[in-house]
Design a protein around this motif. Structure first.
Motif, short mmCIF file in Angstrom:
data_model
loop_
_atom_site.label_atom_id
_atom_site.label_comp_id
_atom_site.label_asym_id
_atom_site.label_seq_id
_atom_site.Cartn_x
_atom_site.Cartn_y
_atom_site.Cartn_z
N SER A 1 0.84 -1.19 0.00
CA SER A 1 0.00 0.00 0.00
C SER A 1 0.87 1.24 0.00
O SER A 1 2.10 1.16 0.00
CB SER A 1 -0.90 0.00 1.24
OG SER A 1 -0.16 0.27 2.40
N THR B 1 0.97 3.29 2.44
CA THR B 1 1.36 3.59 3.82
C THR B 1 2.78 3.09 4.05
O THR B 1 3.04 1.89 3.94
CB THR B 1 0.41 2.91 4.82
OG1 THR B 1 -0.94 3.32 4.55
CG2 THR B 1 0.77 3.30 6.25
N VAL C 1 3.78 3.55 10.33
CA VAL C 1 2.80 4.00 11.32
C VAL C 1 3.46 3.99 12.69
O VAL C 1 4.11 3.01 13.07
CB VAL C 1 1.57 3.07 11.35
CG1 VAL C 1 0.62 3.47 12.48
CG2 VAL C 1 0.83 3.09 10.02
N MET D 1 -1.25 -0.67 9.40
CA MET D 1 -0.46 -0.95 8.19
C MET D 1 -1.25 -1.78 7.19
O MET D 1 -1.01 -1.70 5.98
CB MET D 1 0.82 -1.69 8.56
CG MET D 1 1.91 -0.83 9.16
SD MET D 1 2.48 0.52 8.08
CE MET D 1 2.98 -0.38 6.61
N LEU E 1 -5.78 3.50 3.83
CA LEU E 1 -5.23 4.70 4.46
C LEU E 1 -6.31 5.60 5.04
O LEU E 1 -6.19 6.09 6.17
CB LEU E 1 -4.38 5.46 3.44
CG LEU E 1 -3.51 6.61 3.99
CD1 LEU E 1 -2.56 6.11 5.08
CD2 LEU E 1 -2.72 7.24 2.84
N ILE F 1 1.65 9.02 10.77
CA ILE F 1 1.65 8.12 9.61
C ILE F 1 2.39 8.78 8.46
O ILE F 1 2.11 9.92 8.09
CB ILE F 1 0.20 7.77 9.18
CG1 ILE F 1 -0.55 7.08 10.34
CG2 ILE F 1 0.21 6.87 7.95
CD1 ILE F 1 -2.02 6.85 10.06
N TYR G 1 3.16 8.40 4.46
CA TYR G 1 2.52 7.72 3.34
C TYR G 1 2.87 8.41 2.02
O TYR G 1 3.44 9.51 2.01
CB TYR G 1 1.01 7.67 3.53
CG TYR G 1 0.34 9.03 3.51
CD1 TYR G 1 -0.27 9.53 2.36
CD2 TYR G 1 0.31 9.83 4.67
CE1 TYR G 1 -0.88 10.77 2.35
CE2 TYR G 1 -0.30 11.08 4.66
CZ TYR G 1 -0.89 11.55 3.49
OH TYR G 1 -1.48 12.78 3.48
#
Length: 337
Positions: free
Chosen positions: A270, A272, A275, A293, A297, A314, A316
């Protein structure tokens, strides 16, 4: 999962002992290896403390109860089909908290995902060749709602092949037990770090400063670098990310990251990157960092904004591939300016 971003503790201005307000303060430091990683425990007290045996004892009982890497641990025996095990208080506490967070995350935190973790090559059991049919088959053994404890504290499974793996919460729980041990000894100022997860209490009373810790930059894959510094006082911190722990398929060269989505059965790729969660205890922070995770998102943003017990940071990638940061309002208050 256990799986994490290494968080580097930046201990500011500590010395072995000094005079302050006519009180002698001692810096006690214990470092070593446990739970497949390293640990560092720094405490400040009015007298020198020998904590090594107590620390070893905490790790020993955690391993005996919850380690999937020890064949004779309670959880390993349960996973092999031994239904005679009456689980101890630690197992009960971790199981109960897991149930709660499983519900709060809509199933994205799921300790029964261990069957898939092993199959993908990230657990202690044998890796297998994966395809869509195999994944669909293994998903029949995933779901914490299929597991319970009876009145005698025996684990009851809907299917004997369900594999429990608390590695995504057990390390945080171990840190909480270490903190409880220090609390019982009357230690009021300490910083505990195990594999990048931390609990801090009080402050560095030698220099009258709060504990300061650094969070790794997830985009620095070769040389470790600090993304931000935060004050960590009377809080627990856990981080998770996919950027350092992964497996490369020898035949196809495809990269598989260590976060497994319990909904789909596939490793989670993803936008992300990382975190970090702050919570009242490290087991909770550990579990939520893992769950976020695996989540979409936007769902992750929504969860941490609605849950007043958590603070989150976070990192990303946006739709253009640019690195962005999200912080809850409470988390921003901990950042060192």
């Amino acid at each position: 999962m256990k799986n994490y971003i290494l968080v580097i503790a930046a201990i500011i201005g500590l010395c072995h002992s000094c005079k302050e307000n006519s009180d002698t303060k001692f810096r006690n430091e214990n470092v070593g290896g446990a739970l497949g990683t390293s640990y560092s425990i720094i405490s400040i007290s009015s007298e020198k403390l020998d904590l090594e045996k107590d620390i070893d004892s905490v790790f020993a009982v955690i391993n005996h109860s919850l380690s999937t890497y020890i064949p004779e641990s309670d959880i390993s025996r349960i996973n092999k089909g031994d239904s005679t095990i009456a689980v101890d208080k630690m197992f009960q506490e971790v199981f109960s908290l897991s149930k709660s967070i499983h519900k709060e995350t809509n199933g994205f935190f799921d300790p029964t995902v261990g069957t898939l973790v092993n199959a993908w090559g990230f657990g202690p059991e044998r890796q297998i060749s994966m395809d869509s049919l195999k994944i669909d088959s293994l998903l029949n053994f995933v779901g914490l709602d299929k597991v319970s404890l009876d009145d005698s504290n025996h684990v009851v499974k809907a299917n004997a092949s369900i594999y429990l793996d608390f590695n995504a919460i057990a390390k945080g729980y171990a840190i909480d037990r270490l903190a409880a041990m220090l609390d019982a000894k009357g230690v009021e100022n300490y910083l505990i770090e195990v594999g990048g997860e931390l609990v801090a209490k009080g402050k560095n009373t030698i220099k009258d400063k709060f504990w300061v810790v650094g969070i790794d930059d997830p985009e620095e894959q070769m040389n470790r670098a600090t993304k931000i510094l935060i004050h960590l006082n009377d809080r627990a911190l856990a981080s998770s990310g996919n950027y350092r722990k992964y497996r490369i398929d020898e035949e196809t060269g495809k990269k598989f990251v260590h976060t497994v989505n319990p909904k789909t059965g596939y490793t989670q790729v993803s936008n992300t990157l990382a975190v970090t969660i702050l919570a009242d205890n490290c087991a909770t922070a550990d579990a939520y960092a893992t769950a976020l995770m695996a989540m979409n998102l936007n769902d992750a943003f929504k969860l941490v904004e609605e849950n007043t017990m958590l603070e989150a940071y976070i990192v990303y990638l946006d739709e253009n591939g640019d690195t962005k940061e999200f912080s809850t309002k409470g988390f921003k208050s901990f950042v060192v300016k």
